[in-house]
Design a protein around this motif. Structure first.
Motif, short mmCIF file in Angstrom:
data_model
loop_
_atom_site.label_atom_id
_atom_site.label_comp_id
_atom_site.label_asym_id
_atom_site.label_seq_id
_atom_site.Cartn_x
_atom_site.Cartn_y
_atom_site.Cartn_z
N TYR A 197 -6.62 -7.44 4.50
CA TYR A 197 -7.23 -6.69 3.41
C TYR A 197 -8.76 -6.59 3.56
O TYR A 197 -9.42 -5.93 2.76
N GLY B 121 -2.03 -14.72 -0.87
CA GLY B 121 -2.56 -13.56 -1.59
C GLY B 121 -2.20 -12.26 -0.89
O GLY B 121 -1.83 -11.26 -1.53
N VAL B 122 -2.29 -12.26 0.43
CA VAL B 122 -1.91 -11.09 1.21
C VAL B 122 -0.42 -10.80 1.02
O VAL B 122 -0.01 -9.65 0.78
N SER C 199 1.43 -11.58 -1.42
CA SER C 199 1.64 -11.11 -2.79
C SER C 199 1.30 -9.63 -2.93
O SER C 199 2.04 -8.84 -3.53
N LYS C 200 0.18 -9.25 -2.32
CA LYS C 200 -0.23 -7.85 -2.41
C LYS C 200 0.67 -6.93 -1.59
O LYS C 200 0.92 -5.79 -1.98
N ARG D 156 3.52 -6.36 -3.81
CA ARG D 156 3.14 -5.55 -4.97
C ARG D 156 2.84 -4.10 -4.56
O ARG D 156 3.35 -3.16 -5.18
N ASP D 157 2.08 -3.92 -3.49
CA ASP D 157 1.59 -2.60 -3.14
C ASP D 157 2.55 -1.81 -2.25
O ASP D 157 2.59 -0.59 -2.30
N ALA E 19 2.73 -13.77 -7.42
CA ALA E 19 1.57 -13.27 -8.16
C ALA E 19 1.00 -14.33 -9.10
O ALA E 19 -0.20 -14.38 -9.34
#
Lengths: 342, 342, 342, 342
Positions: A75, A106-107, A109-110, A113-114, A320
Motif C-alpha cells: 500500500y 493491515g494489508v 485486512s484491506k 475489504r477492498d 478489521a
C-alpha cells in the motif's frame, strides 16, 4: 483448494510452527499450500515455493521463517496491490494466509475489504503488543532468552559487586521487560508505559546494597523514557515519540546509575538475540494451533478473520477489528511486578 | 501478620517462585513468613525455617523446593491433624498457605472446613490435571525438558533410521504427552484418555517410512493403555485402574513396534528428569503471580480459597470446589494433535 | 595445614570448581582452607570466609566466584604488600593459592620471590591467552555461549537475508573468535593477530550471496584492527596499542559491510554474557583438576609453582616462567579456520 | 580428486563437523567429495549423495550424521569386500575416508593392507575409548548432556531427600562416568575398570546423610560390575565379560542402595539421549579439525593413516596401529575423582 501463505515483518520463533500447522491441516482436507517468499514481496512478484506436508515436520524446531520475510508494504507504492491481486489469480489461489504484525495484517485486512481477496490473518509480534490475542508466539521464547542471559549475568555481576543493566526489546510496550523482570528477579524495570524515575531507582539500588545484596539487576525496555532532565546529558537524541533515541538507553541508564550510586555498573544490549533460536514448547504449541485454525478457516471459507488465543482456546476475530490498536502492558502486571521493586 | 507456607507432594519447577512471591508480598504489608519443612510433616512436627524477603530473590531460578516435600497426609493417621492445629497456635500463625496437588490441597480444604484454620491453597501439579486452573506451573518447564530431549533424540533416530519411543509422565491425564507431541512433531502419541490402537499406529509408521521419512518419533504417557490383547504378552501386570503397570510401557510399545513394522526401534524413559531443572520463564512468572496473590488473600483474610489462573488473570476459587476432580485432556487438544497423526 | 585461596581479575566460569577441588583435597589430607574475599583486597584486609569441604559440592555448577573478585594489585600502592604478609602471619596460614590471570599470578610470583611467601598459582583467563597452559577454564564455556548466541542469530539473519556481525571478547588474542568462528561456521573472522582486510571480507560476502547463501555471519574480536583507512571514518579513536577503541568495532564493521556490499547488516555485542553462566563440563573438570593439583602442591610444600594443563595431564611449572608473556593464537589454528574463509 | 566419505557405527555429535571440514578442504584444492550412505553398506551398494562445500555450513550444528550410519561390516560376509573395491573403481574414487570406531576403522585398515585401497580413517567413539587419540568428538557433548541431566535431577533429589542413581554409557570404559562424575559433584561413581564395592558406597552415602547432606548422586557405567554377590539377587544375568547384563544396572544399584541405607532412592537411565543433540563447541572444533586434516592427508596422498588429536595438534598415525586396542580410563583420572568419593 490451493492456499498461499506468507510471513511479514520482523521474524520470531514459531513462524515455522504456524506454517507446518497450516500446511498439514490443508493437506488433511485434500488441499495444497504454497509459500510466498519474503512477505508481501513474494505476493507482488509471484515468487513462491511448494510446501510438503510431511517435510514440514522438520521445520518445527527451526527459528525464523523458511519463507523469509521483509517489511514490504504494497500500500506504500502505487500498483503493487494490483500485482498481488494478479498473483492471486495467476497462481489460481483459493486463499491467502498472512502471518505478521499490525502492518502485515493491515494489508490483509484491506485486501479483503477492498478487493474481496479471501485472506486470513495470523498474529505475530515478539513484543506481545497486539490487541486481539492473549499472547503471541515468539514472546515466550524471547522471555526465556532474556532470562537465560540474565541468569548468566547474575554470577558475573555478583562476583564483581556490580549493577548490571540489560536492555531488552519493546519500543512502545513493556511486556518483555515486565515479564522478564519478574522471571529474572530484577531489582528495577523500566517500561515505555511509565516515565522512569531514575532518582528513585538509584535509591532502591543503594538501599539494597546497604542491606547486603552484592549485586543489582536492572531491565530496561529500548523504548523506556526517563523522567526529567536532571540525569540526562543534553545531547540525548529523541525520536518522534519524544523517547530517547533507541539503541543506547541501556548504556545511558548504566552511566547514570554508576554516577548516582557510586556502584560499578555495566550494561548489555541483547538485541537480535531476542528474535532468534529454536522456539520454546509454548511457542511451538501456540504457533501450531494458530496454523491449524487458520487452515480450518480456509477450509470453511471463513474470510477476513484472524486467529487468536483467548484463554485456552483459539478463536477467530474479524481482521478489521484486530489491527490498528497497539496493546500496552496491563496495569495488573506492573502492579504485580511492583511487589519486587519496593 | 505471620504466615506459614509448605510444599507437598511431588516437586516441580516453580515452587520456589511461589514462595518468593508470597514472602515478598507479605513483607511488603509488614508481615513475616516462615516455611514449614517437608510438607505436612513440618506442620505436624513444627519444623520450620524463617524466610527472608530479599534472600528469596536467589531461589527464583532454582528447581524443586527449598522447603523440601513429602507425601505425608495427616488425615491418614489419627491425631496428626490435631498436631497441625497445635503447631498453628504454638507458632502464633495467622495463615497457612499450602502449595500442592489434590492431596495437599484436600488437607488444606478440610482444615479450613473442620477446624476453621485460615488456609489458602496454591495449585501444583506437573501433570496439569487440576480442574480449577488453566495451567499449573511446572508443566511448561516439563514440556521444554521433553522437547529438548526429543530434539536430541531426533538426529540419532534419523542417523540409524529408527523409531524412537519416549515415555513421559502422565498416569491418568495426557496433557504432557499431547502438548509435547505437538511441540516435538511426534508421529504418534498415546494418552491415558484414549485406548491405544497399536495396529493403527504401526500402520502409520510403516506408511511414513514408505513415503520416505527416515525415522519415527512416538510419545507415550506412562499411563497409556493398549487396546486389545493381540500385541501384549500375557504377563503384563496391571494396576488397579486396569492400566499396564507403570514404568515399562515405553519398552513394551517399542517391542511391539519393532516386531510389527520390522523397523529398528528404541525407547527412552525420561522419568525424574521431567521434574527437574530451573523453571522456564513461563513457570517463574506463573509461580510468582500465584505466590503474590496467595499473599494478598492472606492480607485480606480471605480464607479457604485457592489461587488459580484463568486466561491472563489470577483469581481466587473456593478450595472445596477446586479439589477432588482430576482434569483430563480436553478433546479439543487431542483433535488438534490429531492433524499430525493421520 | 591452613591454606588460603583467592580469586582475582575478571571472573569466569570454573572458578568455583577450582575452589571446590582445592578445599576437598586439602581436607582429605587433614588441612583446612579459607577463602580471602575479593582478590588481593581480601588478603590486604584480612577479610575471609571459611570453606567447608562438603558444602563446596553445591558451588560446582555456579558461574563466577563465591569469593568475589577485584582488580586490586598490591604492588601498585606502597605498604599493601606488607599488609598481605601481615595477614598471612596473623591468620597463621601455611599456603596461599592465587587463582587469576597474568596480573594476579604476577603478584603471587613476586610474593614468593621477594618475601618467600609459600604461594601457588592457578591460571585463569577466559581469553585463553596465558602461555604456560594448553587451555584455561572458562574458555570452553565462553565458546559455547558464543556458539549458542550465533546459532540463535543464524535463523533471524537468514529470515531477513542479512549479514550479522558478532563482536566477541579478545583484546589482544583471537582464541575466542577463531575457535567460535570454526564452531559457528562463520563466513569471516577478524582477530587481533592479523590486520583485517575489509575489502577482501566484503568481496567474500558478496561472492557467497551471489552463490546463493542467504545470510552471512561475521565474528570480530573486540581488539581486531582494520587495515588501512579507506573504510574507516576519521574520528575513530584508537587506544595505546593503535587499535580502534574497544566497544564499538562490531558496529563499525557492520556499517562498512552494509555500505560496501549493499547487504543489510546488523551487529550484536555479546559483552558480559561471555563471562557468565554455569561452567561447561569441560571447564568443571579442568577447574576441578587444577584445584586438586594446587592442593597437592600445597601438601607437598612445593611453592612458587603454577598448575597447568599439558595434553591430558596437570603439571606444575614455576610461576616466574608462567607470567609475563601473552599467548596469541597459534598460526596453525588460523590456518585451519582459513579453510572456511576462502 | 574425488573423495568418498562414510560414517559407521553408533552416531555421535560432531560427525557432520568432520564431513564439513573434509568437504571444504577437498574443494579448496579443486577436488570433490561424495558421501556414501549408511556406513559400509553404502560402499557395498554404491549408494551415495554429492556433498556441496557451501551447503555443508548448514550441517555443522546438527547432531548425528547426514549420511546415516549402520553396523554393516563387509568382512563378516563373503564377497562384500570385493563389492567395495568395485564401487571404488566404478565411482572413479581417489580416496575413501572412513569415520567410525574400532570396527569401522578396522575395515579401512584391512582395505588398505589387503587391497591397497587409498583409505584414511577418522576416529569416532562417544565413549572416548580409542587408544590413538587424546579425545574423540561426541564425548564432550555427551558429558554436557549428562551434566545437564544431573543438574536437573539434583533439585528434585534434594526436595525429596533422595539418592538418585544415573546410569550412563560405557560398556567397557568409564570415561563418561568418571568425567561426568567430577563435573556433577557425584557422591559415588562406578566404572567398568574397578569392581564396585556396594557396601563401601552405601557407607559413604549414609555418612554424608548423617553429616547433613540432604541428597545423594550416584553415577554408574552401564558396564559397571558389582563386587561379590552379597547384595545381588541370584538371577542377575551376566554377559560374556562376566558383567551384569546391560540395561538395568542403574535400577539394580538403586534397589541395593535403598535397601542397605534406608534412604529413598530412584534411578534414571539416560540411554540414547547421550548420543543426541547439537554438538558442543569443543566437538564442533575437534570434528572440523579432524575433517580438515583428513582432507589434507587425501590431498597429500598419504594413505592408511588415521587423524588423531595429540595435545593441541592434529597428527596422523598409521591405521594399523590405531585399531584393535580399547583404551580404558587412565588411573590418574580415577585417582583425581577419588578426592570426592572419600
Amino acid at each position: 483448494m490451493k492456499v498461499a501463505c506468507l510471513t511479514g515483518g520482523g521474524d520470531c520463533p514459531g513462524l515455522n510452527a504456524v506454517i507446518r500447522g497450516l500446511v498439514r491441516t490443508v493437506a488433511n482436507h485434500g488441499g495444497e499450500t504454497i509459500g510466498l517468499l519474503e512477505g508481501w514481496r513474494g505476493a507482488i512478484e509471484g515468487n513462491f515455493i511448494p510446501l510438503d506436508p510431511m517435510q514440514t515436520d522438520e521445520i518445527l524446531p527451526l527459528g525464523g521463517t523458511i519463507l523469509g520475510s521483509s517489511r514490504t508494504n504494497p500500500y506504500k507504492n502505487e500498483g503493487l496491490v494490483q500485482k498481488i491481486v494478479d498473483t492471486f489469480h495467476s497462481l489460481k489461489l483459493d486463499a491467502l494466509v498472512a502471518i505478521g504484525g499490525d502492518d502485515t495484517l493491515g494489508v490483509a485486512s484491506k485486501l479483503y475489504r477492498d478487493y474481496k481477496l479471501p485472506t486470513i490473518g495470523c498474529p505475530k509480534t515478539i513484543d506481545n503488543d497486539l490487541s486481539a490475542t492473549d499472547f503471541t508466539f515468539g514472546f515466550d521464547t524471547c522471555l526465556n532468552t532474556v532470562m537465560d542471559a540474565v541468569d548468566k549475568l547474575r554470577t558475573t555481576a555478583e562476583s564483581h559487586r556490580r549493577v548490571m543493566v540489560v536492555e531488552v526489546m519493546g519500543r512502545h510496550a513493556g511486556w518483555i521487560t515486565c515479564f522478564a523482570g519478574i522471571a529474572c528477579a530484577a531489582d528495577a524495570i523500566m517500561v515505555p508505559e511509565e516515565e522512569v524515575d531514575m532518582a528513585k531507582i538509584c535509591e532502591t539500588l543503594k538501599a539494597r546494597r546497604a542491606a547486603g545484596k552484592k549485586y543489582g539487576m536492572v531491565l530496561v525496555s529500548e523504548g523506556a523514557q526517563l523522567k526529567g532532565q536532571d540525569f540526562i546529558t543534553k545531547d540525548a537524541e529523541k525520536d518522534d515519540f519524544g523517547h530517547i533515541k533507541l539503541g543506547g538507553i541501556g548504556t545511558r541508564v548504566a552511566k547514570i546509575i554508576e554516577k548516582e550510586t557510586g556502584i560499578e555498573t555495566r550494561d548489555v544490549t541483547l538485541g537480535h538475540l531476542q528474535r532468534g533460536g529454536s522456539p520454546s514448547a509454548y511457542d511451538r504449541v501456540l504457533g501450531t494451533r494458530l496454523g491449524i485454525h487458520a487452515g480450518r478457516l480456509a477450509i470453511k471459507k471463513d474470510w477476513g478473520k484472524m486467529v487468536a488465543l483467548r484463554g485456552l482456546h483459539i478463536v477467530a476475530v474479524p481482521l478489521a477489528e484486530a489491527v490498528g490498536t497497539m496493546r500496552t502492558l496491563y496495569p495488573e502486571f506492573l502492579d504485580e511486578a511492583g511487589e519486587f521493586l519496593k
